[in-house]
Structures are given as structure tokens and as C-alpha cells.
Design a protein around this motif. Sequence first.
Motif, PDB file in Angstrom:
ATOM      1  N   LYS A  26       0.901  -1.125   0.108  1.00 37.87           N
ATOM      2  CA  LYS A  26       0.122  -0.076   0.113  1.00 37.87           C
ATOM      3  C   LYS A  26       0.805   1.419   0.037  1.00 37.87           C
ATOM      4  N   ASN A  27       0.454   2.085  -0.882  1.00 38.81           N
ATOM      5  CA  ASN A  27       1.201   3.527  -1.009  1.00 38.81           C
ATOM      6  C   ASN A  27      -0.146   4.683  -0.803  1.00 38.81           C
ATOM      7  N   VAL A  28       0.399   5.545  -0.017  1.00 42.28           N
ATOM      8  CA  VAL A  28      -0.500   6.814   0.001  1.00 42.28           C
ATOM      9  C   VAL A  28       0.318   8.111  -0.285  1.00 42.28           C
ATOM     10  N   ALA A  29      -0.284   9.057  -1.036  1.00 40.47           N
ATOM     11  CA  ALA A  29       0.255  10.137  -1.226  1.00 40.47           C
ATOM     12  C   ALA A  29      -0.971  11.283  -1.252  1.00 40.47           C
ATOM     13  N   ILE A  30      -0.592  12.251  -0.201  1.00 40.30           N
ATOM     14  CA  ILE A  30      -1.462  13.497   0.033  1.00 40.30           C
ATOM     15  C   ILE A  30      -0.853  14.761  -0.503  1.00 40.30           C
ATOM     16  N   LEU A  31      -1.865  15.366  -1.202  1.00 40.76           N
ATOM     17  CA  LEU A  31      -1.471  16.736  -1.797  1.00 40.76           C
ATOM     18  C   LEU A  31      -2.231  17.847  -1.229  1.00 40.76           C
ATOM     19  N   SER A  32      -1.596  18.737  -1.278  1.00 47.56           N
ATOM     20  CA  SER A  32      -2.200  20.153  -0.621  1.00 47.56           C
ATOM     21  C   SER A  32      -1.313  21.282  -1.270  1.00 47.56           C
ATOM     22  N   PHE A  33      -2.259  22.779  -0.926  1.00 45.97           N
ATOM     23  CA  PHE A  33      -1.764  23.652  -1.657  1.00 45.97           C
ATOM     24  C   PHE A  33      -1.873  24.983  -0.450  1.00 45.97           C
ATOM     25  N   LYS A  34      -0.500  25.308  -0.336  1.00 48.57           N
ATOM     26  CA  LYS A  34      -0.399  26.073   0.874  1.00 48.57           C
ATOM     27  C   LYS A  34      -0.345  27.812   0.335  1.00 48.57           C
ATOM     28  N   THR A  35      -1.468  28.248   0.988  1.00 50.05           N
ATOM     29  CA  THR A  35      -1.754  29.581   0.789  1.00 50.05           C
ATOM     30  C   THR A  35      -1.046  30.528   1.774  1.00 50.05           C
ATOM     31  N   THR A  36      -0.872  31.721   1.122  1.00 52.97           N
ATOM     32  CA  THR A  36       0.130  32.732   2.011  1.00 52.97           C
ATOM     33  C   THR A  36      -0.810  33.582   2.972  1.00 52.97           C
ATOM     34  N   PHE A  37      -0.134  34.247   3.952  1.00 52.76           N
ATOM     35  CA  PHE A  37      -0.951  35.179   5.023  1.00 52.76           C
ATOM     36  C   PHE A  37      -1.466  36.304   3.896  1.00 52.76           C
ATOM     37  N   LEU A  38      -0.558  36.760   3.121  1.00 53.83           N
ATOM     38  CA  LEU A  38      -1.169  37.885   2.409  1.00 53.83           C
ATOM     39  C   LEU A  38      -2.420  37.653   1.571  1.00 53.83           C
ATOM     40  N   PHE A  39      -2.414  36.132   1.008  1.00 52.76           N
ATOM     41  CA  PHE A  39      -3.729  35.914   0.117  1.00 52.76           C
ATOM     42  C   PHE A  39      -5.007  35.881   1.278  1.00 52.76           C
ATOM     43  N   LYS A  40      -4.615  35.242   2.526  1.00 54.42           N
ATOM     44  CA  LYS A  40      -5.915  35.301   3.389  1.00 54.42           C
ATOM     45  C   LYS A  40      -6.268  36.518   3.784  1.00 54.42           C
ATOM     46  N   MET A  41      -5.147  37.397   3.927  1.00 53.36           N
ATOM     47  CA  MET A  41      -5.601  38.858   4.305  1.00 53.36           C
ATOM     48  C   MET A  41      -6.512  39.501   3.166  1.00 53.36           C
ATOM     49  N   LEU A  42      -6.136  39.308   1.851  1.00 50.67           N
ATOM     50  CA  LEU A  42      -6.690  39.877   0.780  1.00 50.67           C
ATOM     51  C   LEU A  42      -8.163  39.339   0.597  1.00 50.67           C
ATOM     52  N   ILE A  43      -8.234  38.038   0.748  1.00 46.81           N
ATOM     53  CA  ILE A  43      -9.722  37.576   0.391  1.00 46.81           C
ATOM     54  C   ILE A  43     -10.579  37.996   1.580  1.00 46.81           C
ATOM     55  N   THR A  44     -10.144  38.126   2.681  1.00 45.15           N
ATOM     56  CA  THR A  44     -10.846  38.945   3.909  1.00 45.15           C
ATOM     57  C   THR A  44     -11.471  40.282   3.645  1.00 45.15           C
ATOM     58  N   ILE A  45     -10.519  41.016   3.065  1.00 45.02           N
ATOM     59  CA  ILE A  45     -10.708  42.445   2.485  1.00 45.02           C
ATOM     60  C   ILE A  45     -11.833  42.477   1.551  1.00 45.02           C
ATOM     61  N   ALA A  46     -11.714  41.518   0.576  1.00 47.68           N
ATOM     62  CA  ALA A  46     -12.605  41.380  -0.573  1.00 47.68           C
ATOM     63  C   ALA A  46     -14.002  41.124   0.109  1.00 47.68           C
ATOM     64  N   ILE A  47     -14.114  40.230   0.840  1.00 46.54           N
ATOM     65  CA  ILE A  47     -15.596  39.817   1.393  1.00 46.54           C
ATOM     66  C   ILE A  47     -16.119  40.761   2.290  1.00 46.54           C
ATOM     67  N   LEU A  48     -15.203  41.447   3.182  1.00 46.54           N
ATOM     68  CA  LEU A  48     -15.695  42.589   4.067  1.00 46.54           C
ATOM     69  C   LEU A  48     -16.355  43.670   2.965  1.00 46.54           C
ATOM     70  N   SER A  49     -15.310  43.989   2.179  1.00 51.73           N
ATOM     71  CA  SER A  49     -15.748  45.078   1.211  1.00 51.73           C
ATOM     72  C   SER A  49     -16.993  44.894   0.672  1.00 51.73           C
ATOM     73  N   TRP A  50     -17.578  43.504  -0.030  1.00 46.26           N
ATOM     74  CA  TRP A  50     -18.524  43.320  -0.496  1.00 46.26           C
ATOM     75  C   TRP A  50     -19.621  43.624   0.313  1.00 46.26           C
ATOM     76  N   ILE A  51     -19.520  43.061   1.685  1.00 50.91           N
ATOM     77  CA  ILE A  51     -20.600  43.376   2.835  1.00 50.91           C
ATOM     78  C   ILE A  51     -20.794  45.053   2.924  1.00 50.91           C
TER      79      ILE A  51
END
Length: 561
Positions: free
Chosen positions: A514-539
Amino acid sequence: MINKKVEGILKKIWPYLVFIVVAILLVSYQIQKHTTIVVADSYFHFSRFYDAAEQIKNHNFSYFQMNYSFNQTGRIINGFYGPFFAYLMGGLLLLVKNWFNFQIITTFLISLISSVGMYLCSKKVTNNTIISTLVGIIYMSQVKLWSSGSTFTSISSMLVPFVLLCGIRMVTNHEKPINWIQLALIMGIVSQIHVLSIVLFIILLLPFFIGGLVKAKSKSRMWLDLLFAVLITFLLTANIWFSLCYAKLGENLFNPISTSMTGGAISLRRFTILTIIVYLIQLVYVIIHWKKSFLNSFITSLAVVFGVLSTKIFPWRLIQQHFPILKETFQYPRRISVLFIPLILIALGITANEIVKKDNREISVGVIVLLSLVFLSSYNRTIRLNSFYTVNTFMLNTEENHRQIAAVRSKNPGELFVKKIITEPDYLPKYKNISSRKAIRVYSKTLKDSNSRFKHKVLSKGRLEISWKGKSLKEITLPLVIYKRSQLILNGKQVGNVHKNAVGMPRVKQLVGKNVAILSFKTTFLFKMLITIAILSWIIISVSGISFTIKERRNGKSEVL
């Protein structure tokens, strides 16, 4: 008293009732046959929406990495292509259960919104309800139905009338040419849906802005309102610009497949003979009455320019020789027709209104009849095209087609993608300098050769797991796609500098058993901050816009957009 109230209400809403009826009629044959049209870009966009739907359903969000669709390879699509819109459509898919319901409802809504937007545009420049209603249903019947291929040309056609409203305001309201909240909201919505449309719509608004600036009573205020609109748009779309910067600067990605731009231009067959004749009459009328209406002459001139650019009359063969990148990025000059059609129809509405105002009853009736005939001819053409797709989408009596027919009616939308490889190279990582066509062949072959061996499982925090049994100690290619910020864990150990093929699919050494591979994508703090800004701006902007509209209505100053 009650009858007068009802009469007053009907007088206001009857155009919208007409739009609803026509929008239903446009999909009536498809409803009757209970067929889902799956052609052109349908698989690509349906996969995007399905992935978003599954993320919502499982409360397991992954903004970039696609874990539920695109053959569960971990490709990035939605992160670069209308992410918020994908989640909106995914939520709708969850509500309506299957692809048939989804396609009928979205086609109806897109057609309805298109006609309403066009009606508002025409009403703004003519103040004639009958003419504006006819312009609205002509537009609805001339733009490509969303169900006939699920291309984003239909989405652009839905949005452009609302952008055009901003342009018309620029050249007609000399006191305040730009309502910065209105412009920011509309351009923000467009950006969250289709970035290429933003480029087209900026090109559309540019001549309106220049014309408005010349006539504006306060040029400094117009510039200031434009600056506010741009700043607010950037806040509303902070996530989009980060993704685009990452795509261009952080990754080397494949473009869509190269096409012949000449072949992608529209021909006269795109319109009915009567429509072409009426458009030519409009052009002749404006030439003869050039000084009568600045707005009519201005809009007609723009329509002619964009009309020529969208056809084979323009030397696209020469353009693509000097700028070959356009064959992959812009691809189809017919996309410019989404600017031409609303412009020429608005101009046609202005002309019709000018003629009707002359109080010649016979001529007025003739104008209304002519516009009605244009609608009927366009409607008939669209119905025939949609009927063709309805009948022929799964025409061949094959096992694959029977499976797809069952899949589009199933309450499990994912059945549509079983054994289906999405063959668009868009946003695949480019680790070797080959063409997009060759890239998709490499990608497809790898999936065909290996995908049946692997079991997929979506883990928490947006991670994707694949497992398989190895019969011998050797190198294999995993059916995963790795980007620069992707992280791969193989059998409990993080894999560092893994060898990848031309499209980012990793080659690893499997173990026996048995073999297991796990793939993930690491987002930056800057992106998390910008998507928060986008959502709050829409509201914040949405609440502010609603409050402002209510206040204006109470003060009796409300204006149609």
C-alpha cells in the motif's frame, strides 16, 4: 380604487412579465424533451461548479486546489477563474439537485437578466416603455443561450448592459457623470465572474469616459469619482488580482489551446437577413441625421467599430502573425460582438423613439411592427439552434451517451464526470516548453494509463489523498498536478524536489504494497488577508449601496442606475 392600483402595478411590471414569458419560451423545447445540452465548454464549467458545490456540501473549502472534479488531480481552475461566481453556481447546483434543472434555471435567469439590463439601458435613453421592451426581447433572442454550449459569452452578454448604463450616464449626466458606488459594484461583479470581460468592458467604457469628460461641468469631480470607483473595485476584487499576479509571476502556466482568430470571427450568418437590413437602415439613418442626436451618432459609431472588429473584415490573420499570443489568450474575435449587439440595439431604440415622436401614427405603427419582426426572426433562429443542440447533444446510440443521459438527470451531479477527462489545458503548470495541444495529450495519456489504479479521498483542510497498491519497487507517475506552492507527502514523508513531467504530474518511487500520497496547496498570509478584505468590502459596499438607494427613493431623487 383597487382596479386603479392593479392597473398601476401592471403598467410598471408588464415589460418584466414579457421578459419572463420569452425567457421561458426560449428553453421550452429543451424542457419538453427533458434534455441537458452538454457541448463546447459545458464539461469545463460544470466541473468548476461541481467542485464548488462539493466544497460547500462537505464544508471542506479549498480556494485553489480542485479536489472533487477535474479527475481529482488537484488542478487549480476556480482560483484563477471567477472563484466567487463558481461558489454561487455551486450553491445553486446543490439546491436544484441535477444538471438538467441547473441548466434550465441558469439559462432562464441569464436570459432574463440580459433582457432586463437592456430594457433599463433603452429606457434611460428613450423613456419609451414599448420600444425599450422590444429592444430587451430582441437582445435576449440575439445573444447566445447559456444552454447552447455554456460559454461565458452568454455571461458577458448578461453583464454588458449594466456596464453600458454606466457609460451612458457618463455622456448624459454632466453634473455627476460617474456614480462611483454603481460603477465599482458592477465592475467588481464582472471581475468575480470573468476577468477577460473586464478588459472588454474597460475598452467599452473608455470612449464614454472621454466623451463624458469633455462635457462634464466638473472634470476634477469626474476624475475623483473614477478614482474612488477604481479603488473600491480593487478592494472588492483583491482576491482576483492576487490570483492573477500569482498565476503570472509565481507560476508558468499553459494558456488555452491556440485557435485561428480569423476562424473565430463572426460571419453575417450570425444574424437573420431582416436583422442585417435593419442594422444597415440604422447606419444610414445616423449618417443622414448625424447632427440630430449626439448620443445616437456616438453609440452607432462605437457599434460600427466593435462590429468590424468582431468580423473577418478586420485583418485578424495579420494581427495573429504579429501577436501570436492572442491566438491562445483572446482566441475568438467574435467575443467583441458582446459589445456590438447591445450598442447597435440601443442606437436602434433611440432612432425608433425619434421617429415615433413625430406623431405620425402609420409610421409609428410601422416602426413597432418592424422591431417586432426583428424579434420574431431572431427568436426563431435562436429556437432552431437550441432545438438542434437539444436533439443532437446525445444523438448517437452509444453506451457512453446512455451513461451521460442518466448522469445529467441523476441527483448525484458527479456521475457526469465518471471516466471523463477534461481536455482543456487551461492553468496546467508548464514545466516543459511544449504547445498547449501537446500538453493536454501528455495529461490525458497519463490519466488514461494510471487513473483506474488509484483510489481518491478528500481529507480535511482541502487536502487530497490517493492510495494504490504497488506490485514492485519502481517509479510511477501519479495522477496529480503539482504547482510551486503545492505540497506532496508520500507514505508519511514530505517529498521535496520531486521530478515532474511537462504538465506537473510527479514521478515517485512506489513501495511494494500500500502507498499513500497526500497533496495540499499552501496559501500565504497575504492571500488570506486579501480575501478577507474582498469579502468585508462586498458586505460594506452592498449595505451602503442599498442604504443609499433607499434614501434616494425616499427623497424622490432615484434614477435608473
